[in-house]
Design an enzyme around this catalytic site. Structure first.
Site, mmCIF file in Angstrom:
data_model
loop_
_atom_site.group_PDB
_atom_site.id
_atom_site.type_symbol
_atom_site.label_atom_id
_atom_site.label_comp_id
_atom_site.label_asym_id
_atom_site.label_seq_id
_atom_site.Cartn_x
_atom_site.Cartn_y
_atom_site.Cartn_z
ATOM 1 N N LEU A 24 23.266 -50.852 75.860
ATOM 2 C CA LEU A 24 24.251 -50.828 74.773
ATOM 3 C C LEU A 24 23.569 -50.749 73.409
ATOM 4 O O LEU A 24 23.976 -51.394 72.456
ATOM 5 C CB LEU A 24 25.185 -52.042 74.838
ATOM 6 C CG LEU A 24 25.989 -52.189 76.131
ATOM 7 C CD1 LEU A 24 26.794 -53.495 76.105
ATOM 8 C CD2 LEU A 24 26.921 -51.014 76.340
ATOM 9 N N HIS A 25 22.528 -49.932 73.343
ATOM 10 C CA HIS A 25 21.771 -49.736 72.113
ATOM 11 C C HIS A 25 21.896 -48.305 71.606
ATOM 12 O O HIS A 25 20.970 -47.757 71.004
ATOM 13 C CB HIS A 25 20.291 -50.063 72.342
ATOM 14 C CG HIS A 25 20.023 -51.502 72.644
ATOM 15 N ND1 HIS A 25 18.838 -51.937 73.198
ATOM 16 C CD2 HIS A 25 20.792 -52.607 72.467
ATOM 17 C CE1 HIS A 25 18.884 -53.261 73.353
ATOM 18 N NE2 HIS A 25 20.056 -53.686 72.918
ATOM 19 N N LEU A 26 23.029 -47.685 71.812
ATOM 20 C CA LEU A 26 23.217 -46.265 71.516
ATOM 21 C C LEU A 26 22.872 -45.965 70.058
ATOM 22 O O LEU A 26 23.351 -46.629 69.144
ATOM 23 C CB LEU A 26 24.648 -45.863 71.834
ATOM 24 C CG LEU A 26 24.936 -44.376 72.051
ATOM 25 C CD1 LEU A 26 26.113 -44.207 73.010
ATOM 26 C CD2 LEU A 26 25.250 -43.680 70.748
#
Length: 496
Positions: A436-438
């Site tokens: 979830l580090h887009l």
């Protein structure tokens, strides 16, 4: 009137600057810009808002819980394709404070060489003063650290480590990995404690640090539960916004708009507003304002392979225990010994087993975000295209094999028993998730063919429109991006 409880203000018809998105970056930008009493600042957030920390529900206060499950009211869930034929979903924060209000408090800076791909004015030497400005580090001072900033940074002392954290650190040291006491120092690598923006078990994110203490400023209005559906233009100049509140559509006049909606919602809104790949927009009947093919293209994120295990004996954990206390960082792999099963950390996730995460921190595979229609209510498609790079697969296979060795060693082998571990492509895909580090879906750069904003965060070819969130990072940093995103927002407000 109590400083933390200003009166509720109606949404104004106009503002000097409108900030779209009250997450980490939006909180910093709105808080900093409103220091000028002569500028009227409006922050618009689609999710719920809170005026004082005491109003926060427990799951937003306790840093040992991640309220990002499928039934959470604090997130936007997006269906995604992680790799060919493997679907999943991701969560982005939908509350004042954004993802910084629901994450694990991991506050690690990008590494020095991460900035080699940024414009020259964003070299490590240029950004270090802003990293120092944002933080108050309880453990380190000197030239690399700040001690007076609004974000508290601390590391869990070894005598408070969870048994799996301590055992993992022991086996990593025994395997020859160096001690890494300060992961925010240049050249950091090895096994050591994670810098956390947690104080007394409570996340202190940018909303709490930059925004909430300043809500009594008469020139600052924060409007939650209000969704921006389009940015409005006269030619290529920003003139306002279209918004929906309680099902009603309205407009707000503004000549300066700062888009801080996050690495999925930001390109989504840009494309809905006519900024993106002209062929894609025309196919959907959206009038083109600016042909910028890089909108939504070539994003990156950290793929994570989870290695489940069972404890050989009962292990206790308090709710105040951080999700991560230590990590092992090698050249391109991060190993994360989580302190609880995701089923306990993420209510409603259905993932019941504890696990060790093996994460590729310098991925080569790139993804794409695209509209499915011109309806703002339709979520975009998010295709990660993980594992399409052979070098990515090889790096993860090597990382998983080393993690298996560590899990079968010394105190780890006495504490837990891992499930069967393989390194085949199919096994990796079956155990694949995302961190979830887009990042990089609206990259910063000088070329309008390959980037969306310039080095001052201005959208190419548009007057009055800025983007300030992880979407503008040229690629995902080799550490989690939260601290870097806050640094970017701290610096970017000086350009406006």
């Amino acid at each position: 009137m109590d400083r933390g409880s200003p009166e509720i203000r109606e949404i104004p018809a106009s503002a000097d600057v409108v900030v779209i998105g009250g997450g980490s970056c939006g909180s910093v930008v709105a808080g900093r810009l409103s220091e000028d009493p002569d500028r009227r600042i409006l922050l618009v957030e689609s999710g719920p808002g809170h005026r004082i920390p005491a109003e926060f529900p427990p799951e937003l206060v306790d840093a040992g819980v991640l309220p990002v499950g499928p039934d959470s009211r604090w997130i936007w869930p997006y269906p995604v394709e992680l790799t060919r034929g493997r679907t999943g979903w991701i969560a982005r924060g939908r509350v004042l404070g954004g993802s910084g209000a629901v994450n694990g408090g991991y506050f690690v800076r990008a590494q020095v060489d991460d900035f080699a791909n940024w414009p020259a004015s964003w070299s490590y030497e240029h950004v270090l003063p802003y990293f120092r400005t944002i933080e108050s580090d309880a453990d380190f001072d000197g030239p690399w650290h700040g001690t007076t900033g609004p974000i508290p940074v601390r590391r869990e002392p070894a005598d408070r480590w969870h048994p799996v954290s301590a055992a993992f650190a022991d086996v990593a040291h025994a395997a020859g990995h160096p001690d890494d006491p300060d992961k925010n120092a240049p050249g950091s690598h090895g096994i050591g404690p994670v810098p956390l923006n947690i104080r007394d078990g409570v996340r202190v994110g940018p909303a709490s640090a930059y925004l909430l203490p300043n809500l009594d400023r008469p020139n600052l209005t924060v409007r939650s539960d209000t969704t921006v559906t389009r940015v409005l233009f006269s030619g290529t100049r920003v003139v306002g916004l279209e918004v929906t509140t309680d099902g009603r559509v309205g407009t707000i006049r503004a000549s300066t708009v700062v888009l801080t909606a996050g690495a999925v919602a930001t390109p989504h809104l840009l494309m809905l507003s006519g900024i993106g790949d002209a062929e894609h927009l025309t196919t959907l009947g959206i009038p083109v304002v600016a042909n910028l093919p890089a909108v939504g293209s070539e994003f990156s994120d950290h793929p994570e392979v989870v290695l489940p295990y069972r404890y050989r004996r009962p292990v206790s954990r308090t709710t105040r225990t951080p999700v991560l206390q230590v990590t092992l960082n090698t050249e391109d792999i991060e190993m994360r010994p989580y302190t609880a099963a995701f089923g306990d950390l993420i209510p409603g996730s259905g993932i019941g087993k504890p696990c060790l995460g093996v994460v590729l921190m310098k991925p080569r595979s790139r993804g794409e975000i695209r509209l499915v229609s011109a309806d703002p209510g339709d979520a975009p498609t998010v295709s990660y295209r993980y594992l399409e790079s052979e070098r990515d697969r090889e790096a993860l296979q090597s990382g998983v094999a080393h993690a298996a060795d560590l899990m079968h060693s010394g105190p780890m082998s006495r504490l837990l028993e891992p499930e069967r571990i393989e390194t085949s492509d199919d096994w990796l895909a079956d155990h694949l998730g995302t961190s979830l580090h887009l990042s990089g879906s609206c990259r910063m750069g000088v070329d309008e063919e390959s980037s969306v904003v310039d080095e001052r965060c201005r959208v190419h070819g548009i007057d009055g429109l800025y983007v300030v969130d992880t979407s503008i990072l040229p690629s995902v940093p080799s550490r989690g991006p939260h601290a870097t995103a806050v640094m970017v927002a701290e610096r970017a407000h000086t350009f406006m």
